[in-house]
Scaffold this motif. Structure first.
Motif, short mmCIF file in Angstrom:
data_model
loop_
_atom_site.label_atom_id
_atom_site.label_comp_id
_atom_site.label_asym_id
_atom_site.label_seq_id
_atom_site.Cartn_x
_atom_site.Cartn_y
_atom_site.Cartn_z
N ALA A 158 39.74 47.21 35.23
CA ALA A 158 39.89 48.02 34.02
C ALA A 158 41.29 48.60 33.89
CB ALA A 158 38.86 49.13 34.00
N LEU A 159 41.89 49.00 35.01
CA LEU A 159 43.18 49.68 34.98
C LEU A 159 44.36 48.75 35.20
CD1 LEU A 159 42.35 53.01 36.87
CD2 LEU A 159 42.33 52.54 34.41
N ASP A 160 44.10 47.45 35.27
CA ASP A 160 45.18 46.46 35.48
C ASP A 160 45.97 46.76 36.75
OD1 ASP A 160 44.81 44.89 33.08
OD2 ASP A 160 45.58 46.59 31.96
N ALA A 161 45.24 46.99 37.84
CA ALA A 161 45.89 47.25 39.12
C ALA A 161 46.67 46.03 39.57
CB ALA A 161 44.84 47.62 40.16
N GLU A 162 47.72 46.27 40.34
CA GLU A 162 48.50 45.21 40.95
C GLU A 162 48.25 45.23 42.45
OE1 GLU A 162 52.56 45.80 39.74
OE2 GLU A 162 52.24 44.63 37.91
N LEU A 163 47.83 44.10 43.01
CA LEU A 163 47.39 44.00 44.38
C LEU A 163 48.45 43.30 45.21
CD1 LEU A 163 43.77 42.91 43.47
CD2 LEU A 163 44.64 45.22 43.75
N GLU A 164 48.83 43.92 46.31
CA GLU A 164 49.91 43.41 47.14
C GLU A 164 49.34 42.65 48.33
OE1 GLU A 164 52.03 46.91 48.21
OE2 GLU A 164 52.41 47.51 46.12
N ALA A 165 49.83 41.44 48.55
CA ALA A 165 49.35 40.59 49.63
C ALA A 165 50.50 40.16 50.52
CB ALA A 165 48.63 39.37 49.08
N LEU A 166 50.21 40.00 51.80
CA LEU A 166 51.22 39.59 52.78
C LEU A 166 50.68 38.44 53.61
CD1 LEU A 166 53.91 40.20 54.39
CD2 LEU A 166 52.49 41.67 55.86
N SER A 167 51.53 37.47 53.88
CA SER A 167 51.21 36.39 54.81
C SER A 167 52.46 36.07 55.61
CB SER A 167 50.74 35.14 54.06
OG SER A 167 51.83 34.52 53.39
N ALA A 168 52.35 35.14 56.53
CA ALA A 168 53.52 34.72 57.31
C ALA A 168 54.55 34.06 56.41
CB ALA A 168 53.09 33.78 58.42
N ARG A 169 54.13 33.67 55.19
CA ARG A 169 55.05 33.03 54.24
C ARG A 169 55.80 34.04 53.39
NH1 ARG A 169 51.83 31.31 50.85
NH2 ARG A 169 49.85 31.89 51.79
N GLY A 170 55.37 35.30 53.41
CA GLY A 170 56.05 36.32 52.62
C GLY A 170 55.06 37.17 51.85
N ARG A 171 55.60 37.97 50.91
CA ARG A 171 54.80 38.90 50.12
C ARG A 171 54.67 38.40 48.68
NH1 ARG A 171 54.29 43.97 52.60
NH2 ARG A 171 55.55 44.17 54.51
N ARG A 172 53.59 38.81 48.02
CA ARG A 172 53.42 38.56 46.59
C ARG A 172 52.52 39.62 46.00
NH1 ARG A 172 49.05 34.06 44.93
NH2 ARG A 172 47.55 34.28 46.64
N VAL A 173 52.58 39.74 44.68
CA VAL A 173 51.76 40.70 43.94
C VAL A 173 50.82 39.93 43.03
CG1 VAL A 173 51.77 42.57 42.26
CG2 VAL A 173 53.53 42.50 44.05
N LEU A 174 49.54 40.26 43.07
CA LEU A 174 48.54 39.58 42.26
C LEU A 174 47.95 40.57 41.26
CD1 LEU A 174 48.20 38.61 45.47
CD2 LEU A 174 46.54 37.10 44.43
N ALA A 208 45.11 42.23 38.99
CA ALA A 208 43.66 42.31 39.11
C ALA A 208 42.96 41.39 38.13
CB ALA A 208 43.20 43.75 38.91
N SER A 209 43.59 41.11 37.00
CA SER A 209 42.97 40.27 35.97
C SER A 209 42.64 38.87 36.47
CB SER A 209 43.87 40.18 34.74
OG SER A 209 45.13 39.65 35.10
N GLY A 210 43.36 38.39 37.47
CA GLY A 210 43.09 37.05 37.99
C GLY A 210 42.66 37.05 39.44
N PHE A 211 42.34 38.23 39.97
CA PHE A 211 42.08 38.34 41.41
C PHE A 211 40.66 37.94 41.80
CE2 PHE A 211 41.16 40.79 45.31
CZ PHE A 211 42.21 40.37 46.11
N PHE A 212 39.68 38.32 40.99
CA PHE A 212 38.27 38.08 41.34
C PHE A 212 37.83 36.74 40.77
CE2 PHE A 212 39.06 42.64 40.90
CZ PHE A 212 38.87 43.02 42.22
N THR A 213 37.59 35.77 41.65
CA THR A 213 37.36 34.39 41.23
C THR A 213 35.89 33.97 41.31
OG1 THR A 213 37.89 33.60 43.46
CG2 THR A 213 39.69 33.71 41.86
#
Length: 291
Positions: A131-147, A149-154
């Protein structure tokens, strides 16, 4: 029952945690609060050769106010979210959702990142993030990215996180102006998963017209659903001209299908969802009007 045997790892940094996950592969799993994972392990519904405990990882906990958002570390407990004055003041919808999550024992150990990454269809935090258009931060050995919320739950218990990624934090945008927020849900007993729920956020302009809104329905399918068509129809309308029942009917009409289960038929669950949306809209609209 008891969990299957596993090797226990306690990394001290997020980089060390994702490096370890990359090395161990699909036989490893992160664990933070453990309020979803531990019961599954105990019932042998899941088994992993390695568990990577995140509780000692620096930088995964905390709440930080920023210019136009509030950042929350993924390992921050539900209880800490609920106690935060910063969140109550700037992201009230998140604060209002917190008491609805399980029981106080679960809120004391469960984490916001775990709840969002677990992606339960009846979960309150995923619905608020959407609802609030949150931005979700993810980390892996390949680096960081921001996802977004609108496309996060599949799907049911599935997200856009890659298998080697760790959810490290999330930013919830702050709404300014004449705003109102509400969350409503129906559960058989307090603390049970919701059979249907709704999250509503609305902002009014100086003429009491809707100039921004979000309507999310949860518990009625594999993921929370944002009623974007309903939102578009509400924009520009005088709030007093909008009936709560209208919003509830419109939002649930956007759901393609609602599964029947032992708690009720698809028609019952749709009508229940419409009532939850109507109640949430009524409360949010009243709060915005009083501001």
């Amino acid at each position: 029952m008891k969990p299957a045997a596993f090797t226990y790892h306690v990394p001290g940094t997020a980089d060390a945690a994702v490096t370890l996950l990359a090395e161990l592969g699909e036989e490893a799993k992160f664990i933070a609060g453990g309020q979803s994972l531990v019961p599954m392990l105990a019932l042998r519904l899941a088994a992993f050769e390695h568990l990577i405990d995140l509780r000692a990882v620096a930088g995964l906990r905390g709440i930080e106010g920023r210019a136009d958002s509030v950042w929350i570390g993924a390992a921050t407990t539900h209880a800490d979210v609920g106690r935060s004055a910063e969140i109550r003041r700037r992201v009230p919808l998140l604060a209002r959702a917190t008491p609805l999550i399980g029981h106080f024992q679960i809120r004391n150990r469960g984490t916001i990142g775990g709840a969002i990454a677990h992606a339960d269809a009846a979960g309150e935090y995923p619905a608020v993030a959407l609802a609030l258009d949150a931005e979700l931060e993810a980390l892996s050995a390949r680096g960081r990215r921001v996802l977004p919320a609108s496309g996060f739950f599949t799907g049911m218990w599935s997200t856009a996180l890659a298998a080697d990624e760790l959810l490290t934090g999330m930013a919830f945008p702050v709404w300014a102006g004449r705003c109102g927020f509400a969350i409503e849900e129906f559960a058989r007993r307090s603390g049970d998963f919701a059979l249907a729920g709704a999250v509503v956020a609305v902002r009014l302009d100086a003429d009491s017209r809707v100039d921004r809104c979000a309507v999310v329905v949860f518990g009625l399918g594999p993921t929370p659903v944002r009623a974007t068509h309903t939102e578009a129809e509400l924009l520009g309308r005088e709030v007093t001209a909008v009936t709560a029942a209208e919003v509830g009917h419109s939002a649930t009409a956007e759901l393609n299908s609602i599964p029947a289960d032992l708690h009720g038929s698809a028609d019952y669950r749709r009508r229940l969802g419409a009532v939850m949306v109507a109640r949430a809209w009524r409360r949010a609209a009243q709060e915005a009007s009083d501001d």
